[in-house]
Design a protein around this motif. Structure first.
Motif, short mmCIF file in Angstrom:
data_model
loop_
_atom_site.label_atom_id
_atom_site.label_comp_id
_atom_site.label_asym_id
_atom_site.label_seq_id
_atom_site.Cartn_x
_atom_site.Cartn_y
_atom_site.Cartn_z
N ALA A 67 0.84 -1.20 0.00
CA ALA A 67 0.00 0.00 0.00
C ALA A 67 0.87 1.25 0.00
O ALA A 67 2.00 1.24 0.49
N ASP A 68 0.33 2.32 -0.56
CA ASP A 68 0.96 3.63 -0.45
C ASP A 68 0.57 4.21 0.91
O ASP A 68 -0.62 4.33 1.22
N VAL A 69 1.57 4.58 1.70
CA VAL A 69 1.33 5.12 3.03
C VAL A 69 1.92 6.53 3.06
O VAL A 69 3.14 6.71 3.10
N ARG A 70 1.05 7.53 3.03
CA ARG A 70 1.49 8.93 2.96
C ARG A 70 1.46 9.55 4.35
O ARG A 70 0.42 9.61 4.98
N VAL A 71 2.63 9.98 4.80
CA VAL A 71 2.81 10.41 6.18
C VAL A 71 3.33 11.84 6.22
O VAL A 71 4.23 12.21 5.47
N MET A 72 2.76 12.66 7.10
CA MET A 72 3.25 14.02 7.31
C MET A 72 3.48 14.25 8.80
O MET A 72 2.69 13.80 9.64
N ALA A 73 4.57 14.94 9.14
CA ALA A 73 4.88 15.23 10.55
C ALA A 73 5.26 16.69 10.70
O ALA A 73 5.79 17.31 9.76
N LEU A 74 4.99 17.24 11.87
CA LEU A 74 5.36 18.61 12.17
C LEU A 74 6.83 18.71 12.56
O LEU A 74 7.35 17.83 13.26
N LYS A 75 7.47 19.79 12.15
CA LYS A 75 8.84 20.04 12.59
C LYS A 75 8.89 20.10 14.11
O LYS A 75 7.97 20.61 14.75
N VAL A 133 -3.75 19.88 8.42
CA VAL A 133 -5.20 19.70 8.55
C VAL A 133 -5.92 19.55 7.21
O VAL A 133 -6.68 18.59 7.03
N PRO A 134 -5.75 20.47 6.25
CA PRO A 134 -6.49 20.31 4.99
C PRO A 134 -6.10 19.06 4.21
O PRO A 134 -6.93 18.48 3.52
N LYS A 135 -4.84 18.63 4.34
CA LYS A 135 -4.41 17.42 3.63
C LYS A 135 -5.08 16.18 4.21
O LYS A 135 -5.44 15.25 3.49
N LEU A 136 -5.25 16.15 5.53
CA LEU A 136 -6.00 15.06 6.14
C LEU A 136 -7.47 15.10 5.71
O LEU A 136 -8.07 14.08 5.37
N ALA A 137 -8.02 16.33 5.68
CA ALA A 137 -9.43 16.48 5.33
C ALA A 137 -9.70 16.05 3.89
O ALA A 137 -10.74 15.47 3.59
N GLY A 144 -7.88 13.87 2.23
CA GLY A 144 -7.38 12.53 1.97
C GLY A 144 -6.09 12.50 1.21
O GLY A 144 -5.73 11.48 0.61
N GLU A 145 -5.32 13.62 1.24
CA GLU A 145 -4.04 13.68 0.54
C GLU A 145 -2.93 13.02 1.34
O GLU A 145 -1.88 12.68 0.80
N ILE A 146 -3.13 12.87 2.64
CA ILE A 146 -2.22 12.11 3.48
C ILE A 146 -3.05 11.13 4.30
O ILE A 146 -4.25 11.33 4.50
N ASP A 147 -2.39 10.09 4.77
CA ASP A 147 -3.09 9.02 5.48
C ASP A 147 -2.80 9.03 6.97
O ASP A 147 -3.66 8.68 7.78
N ILE A 148 -1.58 9.39 7.32
CA ILE A 148 -1.11 9.35 8.71
C ILE A 148 -0.38 10.66 9.00
O ILE A 148 0.31 11.20 8.13
N ALA A 149 -0.53 11.17 10.23
CA ALA A 149 0.14 12.43 10.57
C ALA A 149 0.57 12.44 12.02
O ALA A 149 -0.12 11.89 12.90
N ALA A 150 1.72 13.06 12.29
CA ALA A 150 2.20 13.29 13.65
C ALA A 150 1.87 14.73 14.00
O ALA A 150 2.43 15.66 13.40
N ILE A 151 0.96 14.92 14.96
CA ILE A 151 0.42 16.25 15.26
C ILE A 151 0.27 16.44 16.77
O ILE A 151 0.37 15.48 17.54
N PRO A 152 -0.01 17.68 17.23
CA PRO A 152 -0.27 17.90 18.66
C PRO A 152 -1.46 17.08 19.14
O PRO A 152 -2.44 16.87 18.42
#
Length: 359
Positions: A60-68, A104-108, A110-118
């Motif tokens: 699967a493609d797993v698209r992940v974004m994390a905050l600095k 936030v908008p990328k999650l909304a 569906g452009e990313i699947d997983i995110a590291a956030i507050p």
């Protein structure tokens, strides 16, 4: 949809302050091994092709974004292994965001699947997506400290009558500070002065300019400040102060700075990919905590913070990977404290059970 995304962006700004490959052996006449017939070779080739096709279907493609910052630091070994193609079980795609309103908008959408956030942003998103977001695990515990350019503060009670420079008015840093002060018998509005700044750099400037100045700062700003002046010392670890308050409770909470969340739709469609992601993340966190110097180099490589700052800050960043019951106990308790002080900080109400992922 556009109105929903715009709402998420505003919310983000108000709550943010993270298969092995087999080898092929060729058999020739000179090896002394039995010859393989053309028919057998064709069948073997077809079986190999079918096996590869099956493997690709499972990937699967797993698209992940994390905050600095600390919420991304625990991922760097995972990111490096994915970029070097060492990991082949799934196609992991990582990106780093400077602010929560990028995530936030990328999650909304569906452009990313997983995110590291507050942590509190995760709760807000859960409420505003009607449960479409769930937490896989905690990736960062407390990173907030009381520091001073002097030697006057050795306990919470020593803050009485003092002035504290801080950021995060109306957000989780204020809730954390108020909770610790009040649980130690201090009224945040009467017993001391909290001077709120818009940027952590302003607090740093005050520390550098004033003797015996006191500030509430997160890592890695604490490490950066100490590298600029030997006079700046950590007076109080607010994570330890929180834990001292919670220690005698049956289900003690913890300060939870960052979590890793996923879109529930993605979790349901790709359970194996989510489980593999969590395993790799856990391994990455262990590497970062056990190999600080090498991890710091990777942190700079991915443009999170400079290596010298990262190396000094990492031991104090409380980078973890907690999942299941432990995650739920610590996070639910933390969100409850935030809710009691400011319901809006967690989206107006506490998340339901389906907010907490368990495998």
């Amino acid at each position: 949809m556009k109105k929903l995304i715009s709402l998420f962006c505003v919310l983000a700004l108000t709550v943010s302050v993270m298969a092995g490959c087999g080898s092929v052996q060729t058999v020739t006449e000179t090896t002394g091994a039995p010859m393989v017939s053309e028919e057998e070779t064709t069948l073997e080739t077809q079986q190999t092709t079918d096996s590869k096709a099956e493997s690709n279907e499972q990937s699967a493609d797993v698209r992940v974004m994390a905050l600095k910052g600390p919420t991304a630091m625990g991922l760097v070994e995972f990111m490096n292994r994915a970029d070097s193609k060492e990991l082949t079980d799934h196609n992991y795609q990582f990106s780093i965001a400077a602010t929560a309103d990028e995530v936030v908008p990328k999650l909304a959408q569906g452009e990313i699947d997983i995110a590291a956030i507050p942590a509190n942003l995760a709760s807000v998103l859960y409420q505003n997506t009607k449960g479409a977001i769930e937490v896989l695990g905690i990736n960062t515990l407390g990173v907030v400290y009381i520091v001073e350019s002097g030697d006057t503060v050795h306990s919470v009670s020593d803050l009485q009558g003092k002035t504290i420079y801080a950021t995060g008015k109306g957000n989780t840093p204020e809730s954390i500070l108020n909770y610790i002060l009040s649980q130690n018998g201090l009224d945040p509005e009467k017993d001391l002065t909290i001077e709120w700044k818009s940027e952590a750099t302003e607090c740093l400037s005050a520390l550098m300019a004033e003797e015996n100045a006191i500030a509430m700062l997160p890592q890695p700003f604490v490490a950066s400040a100490q590298m600029k002046s030997e006079k700046i010392r950590v007076a109080l670890d607010l994570t330890q102060e929180w834990d001292a308050i919670e220690g005698e409770k049956e289900s003690p909470s913890s300060i939870v700075t960052g979590v890793v969340v996923a879109r529930k739709e993605f979790v349901e469609q790709h359970p194996d990919a989510v489980s593999a992601f969590m395993d790799h993340y856990r391994e990455s966190v262990a590497f970062v905590n056990e190999n600080v110097e090498l991890a710091a180099q990777l942190i700079e490589q991915y443009d999170i913070v400079k290596a010298p700052v990262a190396q000094k800050a990492l031991p104090a960043c409380n980078i973890v990977f907690l999942e299941g019951e432990e995650m739920q106990s610590k996070l639910s308790g933390y969100l409850k404290v935030l809710f009691e002080q400011n319901p809006k900080s967690v989206g107006g109400e506490l998340p339901a059970e389906d907010f907490y992922f368990s495998r």
